[in-house]
Motif scaffolding. Structure first.
Motif, mmCIF file in Angstrom:
data_model
loop_
_atom_site.group_PDB
_atom_site.id
_atom_site.type_symbol
_atom_site.label_atom_id
_atom_site.label_comp_id
_atom_site.label_asym_id
_atom_site.label_seq_id
_atom_site.Cartn_x
_atom_site.Cartn_y
_atom_site.Cartn_z
ATOM 1 N N VAL A 7 -22.615 14.938 -32.623
ATOM 2 C CA VAL A 7 -22.336 14.080 -33.780
ATOM 3 C C VAL A 7 -22.515 14.869 -35.077
ATOM 4 O O VAL A 7 -21.682 14.788 -35.987
ATOM 5 N N THR A 8 -23.583 15.641 -35.147
ATOM 6 C CA THR A 8 -23.850 16.453 -36.332
ATOM 7 C C THR A 8 -22.729 17.459 -36.568
ATOM 8 O O THR A 8 -22.264 17.643 -37.701
ATOM 9 N N ASP A 9 -22.279 18.106 -35.493
ATOM 10 C CA ASP A 9 -21.183 19.076 -35.615
ATOM 11 C C ASP A 9 -19.904 18.392 -36.099
ATOM 12 O O ASP A 9 -19.219 18.897 -37.000
ATOM 13 N N PHE A 10 -19.599 17.241 -35.509
ATOM 14 C CA PHE A 10 -18.391 16.499 -35.869
ATOM 15 C C PHE A 10 -18.401 16.113 -37.339
ATOM 16 O O PHE A 10 -17.429 16.363 -38.081
ATOM 17 N N VAL A 11 -19.491 15.525 -37.789
ATOM 18 C CA VAL A 11 -19.601 15.102 -39.189
ATOM 19 C C VAL A 11 -19.468 16.306 -40.121
ATOM 20 O O VAL A 11 -18.791 16.241 -41.161
ATOM 21 N N GLY A 12 -20.079 17.419 -39.725
ATOM 22 C CA GLY A 12 -19.983 18.621 -40.539
ATOM 23 C C GLY A 12 -18.567 19.170 -40.618
ATOM 24 O O GLY A 12 -18.098 19.557 -41.698
ATOM 25 N N PHE A 13 -17.869 19.181 -39.479
ATOM 26 C CA PHE A 13 -16.484 19.658 -39.464
ATOM 27 C C PHE A 13 -15.598 18.794 -40.355
ATOM 28 O O PHE A 13 -14.761 19.310 -41.111
ATOM 29 N N VAL A 14 -15.774 17.486 -40.276
ATOM 30 C CA VAL A 14 -14.952 16.570 -41.080
ATOM 31 C C VAL A 14 -15.264 16.744 -42.564
ATOM 32 O O VAL A 14 -14.355 16.797 -43.407
ATOM 33 N N LYS A 15 -16.532 16.854 -42.880
ATOM 34 C CA LYS A 15 -16.938 17.016 -44.275
ATOM 35 C C LYS A 15 -16.356 18.296 -44.867
ATOM 36 O O LYS A 15 -15.797 18.295 -45.972
ATOM 37 N N ASN A 16 -16.467 19.400 -44.129
ATOM 38 C CA ASN A 16 -15.972 20.681 -44.629
ATOM 39 C C ASN A 16 -14.449 20.675 -44.776
ATOM 40 O O ASN A 16 -13.906 21.197 -45.756
ATOM 41 N N ILE B 107 -28.910 8.938 -33.512
ATOM 42 C CA ILE B 107 -27.536 9.111 -34.005
ATOM 43 C C ILE B 107 -27.337 8.366 -35.311
ATOM 44 O O ILE B 107 -26.666 8.851 -36.228
ATOM 45 N N LEU B 108 -27.930 7.192 -35.421
ATOM 46 C CA LEU B 108 -27.791 6.387 -36.627
ATOM 47 C C LEU B 108 -28.454 7.031 -37.842
ATOM 48 O O LEU B 108 -28.180 6.649 -38.981
ATOM 49 N N ASN B 109 -29.312 8.001 -37.592
ATOM 50 C CA ASN B 109 -29.969 8.709 -38.692
ATOM 51 C C ASN B 109 -29.201 9.937 -39.153
ATOM 52 O O ASN B 109 -29.621 10.607 -40.104
ATOM 53 N N VAL B 110 -28.085 10.243 -38.491
ATOM 54 C CA VAL B 110 -27.261 11.374 -38.906
ATOM 55 C C VAL B 110 -26.484 10.971 -40.160
ATOM 56 O O VAL B 110 -25.742 9.980 -40.160
ATOM 57 N N SER B 111 -26.638 11.719 -41.214
ATOM 58 C CA SER B 111 -25.945 11.417 -42.468
ATOM 59 C C SER B 111 -24.454 11.706 -42.331
ATOM 60 O O SER B 111 -24.062 12.750 -41.801
ATOM 61 N N GLY B 112 -23.632 10.768 -42.797
ATOM 62 C CA GLY B 112 -22.196 10.987 -42.782
ATOM 63 C C GLY B 112 -21.441 10.223 -41.723
ATOM 64 O O GLY B 112 -20.228 10.379 -41.592
ATOM 65 N N VAL B 113 -22.130 9.380 -40.966
ATOM 66 C CA VAL B 113 -21.456 8.509 -39.991
ATOM 67 C C VAL B 113 -20.998 7.258 -40.728
ATOM 68 O O VAL B 113 -21.811 6.466 -41.195
ATOM 69 N N ASP B 114 -19.692 7.085 -40.839
ATOM 70 C CA ASP B 114 -19.165 5.971 -41.639
ATOM 71 C C ASP B 114 -18.974 4.699 -40.836
ATOM 72 O O ASP B 114 -19.098 3.595 -41.386
ATOM 73 N N ARG C 161 -9.500 15.848 -49.708
ATOM 74 C CA ARG C 161 -9.202 14.496 -49.232
ATOM 75 C C ARG C 161 -10.484 13.866 -48.703
ATOM 76 O O ARG C 161 -11.296 14.536 -48.069
ATOM 77 N N GLU C 162 -10.663 12.577 -48.964
ATOM 78 C CA GLU C 162 -11.828 11.873 -48.430
ATOM 79 C C GLU C 162 -11.464 11.285 -47.065
ATOM 80 O O GLU C 162 -10.714 10.310 -46.987
ATOM 81 N N VAL C 163 -11.981 11.879 -46.010
ATOM 82 C CA VAL C 163 -11.692 11.428 -44.653
ATOM 83 C C VAL C 163 -12.960 10.838 -44.056
ATOM 84 O O VAL C 163 -14.032 11.452 -44.101
ATOM 85 N N LYS C 164 -12.853 9.641 -43.512
ATOM 86 C CA LYS C 164 -14.001 8.940 -42.936
ATOM 87 C C LYS C 164 -14.236 9.375 -41.486
ATOM 88 O O LYS C 164 -13.332 9.854 -40.805
#
Length: 284
Positions: free
Chosen positions: A104-113, A140-147, A120-123
């Motif tokens: 989850v952390t990797d995914f959120v980081g990839f999307v953010k970068n 998982i709910l404590n991972v920042s960036g999960v929309d 573009r703002e992608v959720k």
């Protein structure tokens, strides 16, 4: 949400009131865990994202990428897949079949970068569909960036050895998961619905459960309109216009029921506060 890579069907679905068009690129490992079952395996492409994005006017384009992976038989790794999806126009990216907090952390980081790279703002949307993810939900709910989170009933019920995916609605598991997600203020949904009046468990019953649990997302399933079987666009348009209108009507009814008790509670709070204030004033 409705899954399609057909621009003509995309426009019909959007005009009928579907909010998100779902482009489904997941294929890695899916056949192994769902082989032999009557499940949808779409294997859409980056080009499909571009075509669907060009077809929509206001609907969002949600793209389910593959689980976190390295280069797979010549297919690019997760970081590059996500970057290509963002560049092609995805508004929301969905991570399926994850088992760990690190994924989850990797995914959120990839999307953010990638969002930053393409301005573009992608959720982000997590597809919670493994027992491991369910067990780790608090972390998982404590991972920042999960929309947002969608609970995948099909894979989850298979992994838990259940016979029917909607058993998750009746054994308390879904209720426990949604309670935790709701407490974090994260929008969520689960499963899918067919037409309101067909299926072993008619969609009308399932949709009301969404309102009971506080869900705000649902996939309009293949059995609602199977465009692999029904190819006449006029018939597809009729099915969508009629079916989505029925769903919206039932949603209004369900929302009134939710608001009935919410509004009553607000009135109770208002009256009690006033009474307490009057009592305090008398003491003075």
């Amino acid at each position: 949400m409705y899954i399609t890579n057909d621009p003509a069907v995309t426009q019909i679905a959007e005009n009928a009131g579907v909010n998100w068009i779902f482009v489904d690129m997941e294929f890695i490992g899916k056949d192994d865990r769902q082989g032999g079952l009557d499940t949808v395996q779409n294997h859409h492409t980056i080009e499909d994202i571009r075509n669907v994005k060009a077809a929509v006017k206001k609907a969002k384009v949600l793209v389910r990428v593959n689980p976190i992976h390295k280069v797979h038989n010549g297919y690019f790794d997760s970081k590059d897949e996500i970057d290509a999806a963002v560049e092609a126009g995805a508004d929301i990216l969905m991570l399926p079949f994850f088992h760990t907090v690190q994924e989850v952390t990797d995914f959120v980081g990839f999307v953010k970068n990638s969002s930053k790279k393409h301005s573009r703002e992608v959720k982000t949307c997590l597809l919670l569909e493994t027992p491991e993810a369910a067990i780790l939900l608090d972390e998982i709910l404590n991972v920042s960036g999960v929309d947002m989170i969608h609970i995948g009933l099909n894979d989850l019920h298979l992994a838990m050895g259940m016979k029917f995916m909607f058993q998750l609605l009746t054994d308390g598991i879904l209720e426990q998961l949604t309670r935790k997600i709701r407490a974090k203020g994260i929008p969520f949904g689960f499963g899918g619905i067919a037409s309101l009046h067909s299926g072993a468990l008619p969609g009308s019953y399932v949709l009301k459960e969404h309102y009971r649990l506080g869900s705000s997302m649902v996939i309009v399933g293949r059995s609602f309109c199977n465009t692999k079987v029904i190819t006449d666009l006029d018939e597809i348009r009729r099915i969508f216009n009629t079916g989505i209108a029925e769903i919206r009507k039932l949603e209004d009814e369900a929302q009134r029921a939710v608001d009935y008790f919410k509004n009553n509670h607000e009135h109770v709070v208002e009256i009690v506060d006033k009474i307490v204030e009057e009592i305090n004033n008398k003491k003075q």
